[in-house]
Design an enzyme around this catalytic site. Sequence first.
Site, PDB file in Angstrom:
ATOM      1  N   ASN A 102     -10.910  -3.055  -5.287  1.00  0.00           N
ATOM      2  CA  ASN A 102     -10.150  -2.073  -6.072  1.00  0.00           C
ATOM      3  C   ASN A 102     -10.777  -1.774  -7.451  1.00  0.00           C
ATOM      4  O   ASN A 102     -10.382  -0.811  -8.109  1.00  0.00           O
ATOM      5  CB  ASN A 102      -8.690  -2.505  -6.241  1.00  0.00           C
ATOM      6  CG  ASN A 102      -7.856  -2.341  -4.978  1.00  0.00           C
ATOM      7  OD1 ASN A 102      -6.939  -3.110  -4.724  1.00  0.00           O
ATOM      8  ND2 ASN A 102      -8.166  -1.335  -4.159  1.00  0.00           N
ATOM      9  N   TRP A 103     -11.781  -2.566  -7.864  1.00  0.00           N
ATOM     10  CA  TRP A 103     -12.482  -2.264  -9.123  1.00  0.00           C
ATOM     11  C   TRP A 103     -13.222  -0.931  -9.034  1.00  0.00           C
ATOM     12  O   TRP A 103     -13.611  -0.378 -10.064  1.00  0.00           O
ATOM     13  CB  TRP A 103     -13.495  -3.369  -9.462  1.00  0.00           C
ATOM     14  CG  TRP A 103     -12.889  -4.725  -9.672  1.00  0.00           C
ATOM     15  CD1 TRP A 103     -12.910  -5.773  -8.796  1.00  0.00           C
ATOM     16  CD2 TRP A 103     -12.189  -5.199 -10.837  1.00  0.00           C
ATOM     17  NE1 TRP A 103     -12.259  -6.865  -9.340  1.00  0.00           N
ATOM     18  CE2 TRP A 103     -11.818  -6.539 -10.595  1.00  0.00           C
ATOM     19  CE3 TRP A 103     -11.837  -4.623 -12.058  1.00  0.00           C
ATOM     20  CZ2 TRP A 103     -11.104  -7.310 -11.514  1.00  0.00           C
ATOM     21  CZ3 TRP A 103     -11.137  -5.389 -12.986  1.00  0.00           C
ATOM     22  CH2 TRP A 103     -10.782  -6.711 -12.701  1.00  0.00           C
ATOM     23  N   SER A 123      -8.001  -4.575   5.522  1.00  0.00           N
ATOM     24  CA  SER A 123      -8.576  -4.372   4.176  1.00  0.00           C
ATOM     25  C   SER A 123      -8.865  -5.689   3.451  1.00  0.00           C
ATOM     26  O   SER A 123      -8.555  -5.838   2.273  1.00  0.00           O
ATOM     27  CB  SER A 123      -7.655  -3.472   3.330  1.00  0.00           C
ATOM     28  OG  SER A 123      -7.485  -2.212   3.944  1.00  0.00           O
ATOM     29  N   ARG A 145     -12.050   1.807  -8.288  1.00  0.00           N
ATOM     30  CA  ARG A 145     -11.168   2.929  -8.655  1.00  0.00           C
ATOM     31  C   ARG A 145     -11.483   3.426 -10.071  1.00  0.00           C
ATOM     32  O   ARG A 145     -12.097   2.703 -10.852  1.00  0.00           O
ATOM     33  CB  ARG A 145      -9.714   2.484  -8.542  1.00  0.00           C
ATOM     34  CG  ARG A 145      -9.374   2.153  -7.104  1.00  0.00           C
ATOM     35  CD  ARG A 145      -7.922   1.862  -6.924  1.00  0.00           C
ATOM     36  NE  ARG A 145      -7.658   1.607  -5.510  1.00  0.00           N
ATOM     37  CZ  ARG A 145      -6.487   1.759  -4.924  1.00  0.00           C
ATOM     38  NH1 ARG A 145      -5.447   2.146  -5.636  1.00  0.00           N
ATOM     39  NH2 ARG A 145      -6.333   1.519  -3.642  1.00  0.00           N
ATOM     40  N   ASP A 188       0.824  -1.219   0.000  1.00  0.00           N
ATOM     41  CA  ASP A 188       0.000   0.000   0.000  1.00  0.00           C
ATOM     42  C   ASP A 188       0.857   1.268   0.000  1.00  0.00           C
ATOM     43  O   ASP A 188       1.992   1.258   0.489  1.00  0.00           O
ATOM     44  CB  ASP A 188      -0.915  -0.027   1.232  1.00  0.00           C
ATOM     45  CG  ASP A 188      -2.090   0.926   1.083  1.00  0.00           C
ATOM     46  OD1 ASP A 188      -2.376   1.378  -0.042  1.00  0.00           O
ATOM     47  OD2 ASP A 188      -2.727   1.214   2.115  1.00  0.00           O
ATOM     48  N   ASN A 239       1.211   3.331  -2.890  1.00  0.00           N
ATOM     49  CA  ASN A 239       1.718   3.705  -4.225  1.00  0.00           C
ATOM     50  C   ASN A 239       1.172   5.060  -4.670  1.00  0.00           C
ATOM     51  O   ASN A 239       1.909   5.889  -5.216  1.00  0.00           O
ATOM     52  CB  ASN A 239       1.293   2.667  -5.275  1.00  0.00           C
ATOM     53  CG  ASN A 239       1.924   1.311  -5.048  1.00  0.00           C
ATOM     54  OD1 ASN A 239       2.819   1.173  -4.219  1.00  0.00           O
ATOM     55  ND2 ASN A 239       1.459   0.314  -5.765  1.00  0.00           N
TER      56      ASN A 239
HETATM   57  C1  IPE Z   1      -5.409  -2.778   0.073  1.00  0.00           C
HETATM   58  O1  IPE Z   1      -5.100  -1.444  -0.167  1.00  0.00           O
HETATM   59  C2  IPE Z   1      -5.390  -3.553  -1.209  1.00  0.00           C
HETATM   60  C3  IPE Z   1      -4.073  -3.696  -1.832  1.00  0.00           C
HETATM   61  C4  IPE Z   1      -2.943  -3.260  -1.353  1.00  0.00           C
HETATM   62  C5  IPE Z   1      -4.077  -4.410  -3.071  1.00  0.00           C
HETATM   63  P1  IPE Z   1      -6.238  -0.364  -0.390  1.00  0.00           P
HETATM   64  O2  IPE Z   1      -5.537   0.927  -0.599  1.00  0.00           O
HETATM   65  O3  IPE Z   1      -7.185  -0.807  -1.418  1.00  0.00           O
HETATM   66  O4  IPE Z   1      -6.982  -0.399   1.035  1.00  0.00           O
HETATM   67  P2  IPE Z   1      -7.868   0.690   1.763  1.00  0.00           P
HETATM   68  O5  IPE Z   1      -8.912   1.160   0.791  1.00  0.00           O
HETATM   69  O6  IPE Z   1      -6.963   1.805   2.167  1.00  0.00           O
HETATM   70  O7  IPE Z   1      -8.435  -0.010   2.955  1.00  0.00           O
HETATM   71  C1  IPE Z   2      -1.655   0.059  -3.256  1.00  0.00           C
HETATM   72  O1  IPE Z   2      -1.415   1.416  -3.346  1.00  0.00           O
HETATM   73  C2  IPE Z   2      -1.838  -0.588  -4.601  1.00  0.00           C
HETATM   74  C3  IPE Z   2      -3.216  -1.036  -4.863  1.00  0.00           C
HETATM   75  C4  IPE Z   2      -4.205  -1.029  -4.012  1.00  0.00           C
HETATM   76  C5  IPE Z   2      -3.482  -1.537  -6.193  1.00  0.00           C
HETATM   77  P1  IPE Z   2      -2.605   2.440  -3.378  1.00  0.00           P
HETATM   78  O2  IPE Z   2      -2.977   2.694  -4.788  1.00  0.00           O
HETATM   79  O3  IPE Z   2      -3.740   2.006  -2.502  1.00  0.00           O
HETATM   80  O4  IPE Z   2      -1.901   3.725  -2.764  1.00  0.00           O
HETATM   81  P2  IPE Z   2      -2.549   4.779  -1.793  1.00  0.00           P
HETATM   82  O5  IPE Z   2      -3.112   4.045  -0.622  1.00  0.00           O
HETATM   83  O6  IPE Z   2      -3.613   5.489  -2.562  1.00  0.00           O
HETATM   84  O7  IPE Z   2      -1.412   5.661  -1.421  1.00  0.00           O
HETATM   85 MG    MG Z   3      -4.155   2.322  -0.561  1.00  0.00          MG
END
Ligand code: IPE
Ligand code: IPE
Ligand code: MG
Length: 248
Positions: free
Chosen positions: A74-75, A204, A77, A26, A28
Amino acid sequence: MGLFKRKPKAAAGNRPVPRHIAVIMDGNGRWAKKRGLPRQAGHKIGAETFRTIATYCKDIGVQYFTVYAFSTENWKRPQEEVDALMELFRKYLREAAETMFQRGVAVRVLGDLSPLPRDILELIRETGEIADTLGPDAATASLCINYGGRDEIKNAVRAIAEQVKGGALAPEDITEETIGAHLYTAHMPDPDLIIRPSGEVRISNFLLWQSAYAEYYFTDVLWPDFKTADMDAAIDAYNSRNRRFGGV
Ligand code: IPE
Ligand code: IPE
Ligand code: MG
């Protein structure tokens, strides 16, 4: 005074290591935002970090390394970001099949793969075939894609219910092992250590069943900045814990 924030890297290899380490990759997006870059740029560096840390885990003797790459949630997004992540999986699975294999790491993919694009499914199949040639004792790096702990348990319950319906299994014969055997992780031990970078302190929907007795380690480091020294620090924290499993 960043100097004192991170533990200096100890000589790798002379600390006991957990058998199975899992990571919620998490941070990124925030890593990219801090630099005024699109979120996708963070995912790209995050994917590099995966490769570096997966190889490091193998080198120090970790048998199973499992990462959360894309959740069932994550879909939600923006389509552009979902597309960029799918593109990264495409690129990575192809590369992983080669470079990780050369490094002796068997790459596997876990999750409900049914909604993934057909070409990615094909890549996952090929990656699995390459991983198989490394043999059952190879270090394994598993990517959880379209993975959700609740979804996984729901699918296991459905499969078990079908067996009961068909008369192959009696309800009283359903054990914890029966459930474990129907999860994506059926072939691996439960995680010993689960790391979540980025400062969030939640699960999560990751490995809900398997994490019953896992040790958690949270750090503010964003995943693209996560270095081997951060892995050492997490392992040191793990080694300082007293796992009792309900005993004394
Ligand atoms: C958890 O991170 C899922 C992955 C790292 C793939 P998210 O960024 O989706 O989690 P939340 O929304 O902060 O709980
Ligand atoms: C984790 O990083 C990767 C995925 C969930 C695919 P994020 O994209 O959730 O990064 P933040 O939490 O928005 O910084
Ligand atoms: Mg995240």
